[in-house]
Scaffold this motif. Sequence first.
Motif, PDB file in Angstrom:
ATOM      1  N   PHE A 123       0.824  -1.209   0.000  1.00  0.00           N
ATOM      2  CA  PHE A 123       0.000   0.000   0.000  1.00  0.00           C
ATOM      3  C   PHE A 123       0.863   1.266   0.000  1.00  0.00           C
ATOM      4  O   PHE A 123       0.449   2.303  -0.516  1.00  0.00           O
ATOM      5  N   THR A 124       2.058   1.167   0.535  1.00  0.00           N
ATOM      6  CA  THR A 124       2.972   2.309   0.533  1.00  0.00           C
ATOM      7  C   THR A 124       3.289   2.752  -0.889  1.00  0.00           C
ATOM      8  O   THR A 124       3.436   3.953  -1.164  1.00  0.00           O
ATOM      9  N   ASP A 125       3.334   1.780  -1.802  1.00  0.00           N
ATOM     10  CA  ASP A 125       3.685   2.088  -3.189  1.00  0.00           C
ATOM     11  C   ASP A 125       2.585   2.849  -3.938  1.00  0.00           C
ATOM     12  O   ASP A 125       2.853   3.448  -4.983  1.00  0.00           O
ATOM     13  N   ILE A 126       1.347   2.815  -3.414  1.00  0.00           N
ATOM     14  CA  ILE A 126       0.271   3.538  -4.102  1.00  0.00           C
ATOM     15  C   ILE A 126      -0.037   4.884  -3.447  1.00  0.00           C
ATOM     16  O   ILE A 126      -0.786   5.684  -3.994  1.00  0.00           O
ATOM     17  N   ASN A 127       0.548   5.146  -2.287  1.00  0.00           N
ATOM     18  CA  ASN A 127       0.279   6.411  -1.598  1.00  0.00           C
ATOM     19  C   ASN A 127       0.714   7.590  -2.470  1.00  0.00           C
ATOM     20  O   ASN A 127       1.855   7.653  -2.929  1.00  0.00           O
ATOM     21  N   GLY A 128      -0.213   8.502  -2.721  1.00  0.00           N
ATOM     22  CA  GLY A 128       0.073   9.647  -3.575  1.00  0.00           C
ATOM     23  C   GLY A 128      -0.378   9.457  -5.007  1.00  0.00           C
ATOM     24  O   GLY A 128      -0.442  10.419  -5.774  1.00  0.00           O
ATOM     25  N   LYS A 129      -0.698   8.218  -5.376  1.00  0.00           N
ATOM     26  CA  LYS A 129      -1.170   7.919  -6.733  1.00  0.00           C
ATOM     27  C   LYS A 129      -2.700   7.843  -6.734  1.00  0.00           C
ATOM     28  O   LYS A 129      -3.322   7.532  -5.726  1.00  0.00           O
ATOM     29  N   LYS A 130      -3.309   8.110  -7.889  1.00  0.00           N
ATOM     30  CA  LYS A 130      -4.769   8.156  -7.974  1.00  0.00           C
ATOM     31  C   LYS A 130      -5.361   6.755  -7.795  1.00  0.00           C
ATOM     32  O   LYS A 130      -4.933   5.795  -8.438  1.00  0.00           O
ATOM     33  N   VAL A 131      -6.366   6.689  -6.916  1.00  0.00           N
ATOM     34  CA  VAL A 131      -7.021   5.418  -6.609  1.00  0.00           C
ATOM     35  C   VAL A 131      -8.513   5.532  -6.934  1.00  0.00           C
ATOM     36  O   VAL A 131      -9.166   6.514  -6.580  1.00  0.00           O
ATOM     37  N   GLY A 132      -9.051   4.524  -7.581  1.00  0.00           N
ATOM     38  CA  GLY A 132     -10.469   4.493  -7.919  1.00  0.00           C
ATOM     39  C   GLY A 132     -11.275   3.709  -6.896  1.00  0.00           C
ATOM     40  O   GLY A 132     -10.811   2.686  -6.372  1.00  0.00           O
ATOM     41  N   VAL A 133     -12.478   4.189  -6.595  1.00  0.00           N
ATOM     42  CA  VAL A 133     -13.414   3.485  -5.714  1.00  0.00           C
ATOM     43  C   VAL A 133     -14.794   3.537  -6.358  1.00  0.00           C
ATOM     44  O   VAL A 133     -15.032   4.299  -7.294  1.00  0.00           O
ATOM     45  N   THR A 134     -15.705   2.735  -5.845  1.00  0.00           N
ATOM     46  CA  THR A 134     -17.079   2.725  -6.347  1.00  0.00           C
ATOM     47  C   THR A 134     -17.981   3.448  -5.360  1.00  0.00           C
ATOM     48  O   THR A 134     -17.938   3.171  -4.160  1.00  0.00           O
TER      49      THR A 134
END
Length: 265
Positions: free
Chosen positions: A142-153
């Motif tokens: 999860f550290t690798d995605i911090n700061g990157k755009k994340v999609g949710v529903t």
Amino acid sequence: MKRFLLNIILIGIITIIAVGCGKKQQPMDLYDSIQQRGKLVVGVEKNIQPFSYRGSDGNQQGFEIDIAKNIAKAILRDENAVEFVTVEPTNRISMLNSGKADMLIATITITNSRNSIVDFSEPYYYAGQTVLVKRNDKIKSFTDINGKKVGVTFGTTAIDGIKSVAPESPIQGYKTYQEAYNALKADEITAFASDDTVLIGYSINDVSVKILPQKYTQEPYGVAFRKGTESVRAIETVNNVINLMKTNGELAKLKAKWFKPAEIK
């Protein structure tokens, strides 16, 4: 004297009518309604493999479909006396409360906020939230995605969960799971956050994506009902079904039928 008696009678009739009109009509008991109809109507996800999805014969199948059939058997003595209506996270509670479904068995997490608008059965499954990413991306945690755009529903609990592990990530919302998945494939987002149970199907059918093995929440799934006394008997019956399936091994058999060993919760 006759006129006096007539007036008394008229006053009594008017009073009875007034009381009857002023009394709020109580909704029919859900259990009785299902039995009178002879059919159980269940809201399910349209395409969340292996929970509920359309098979090659055009009918809904999956883990939650089999649970619904067990409930129909308990109420109507016929596991096939059930109609499935498909729902999305954004409309499932409104579909339930409008009477278009008797109950929801639709990967819906039991939360305090939802408890204020619907009633739930005992949990029948425990999921966990994680993210779906492209396999060729060098993302291992999860550290690798911090700061990157994340999609949710929209309509899911994913937005609150992902903020706990990736607080610097901008969040992009989508109406359906499929839209979020399509956004990931189109590189509009780096990760798609949701329950692992939702993401399993995408990873099964698409080798270009993967699920991170870590999970950052525990999500108990329950059967949802309209809130109020009308649902009490139906909830008691469903709880009995779930508890019996746990004790007699039927729930474990269904998990073994629909999930890979690593996916069983």
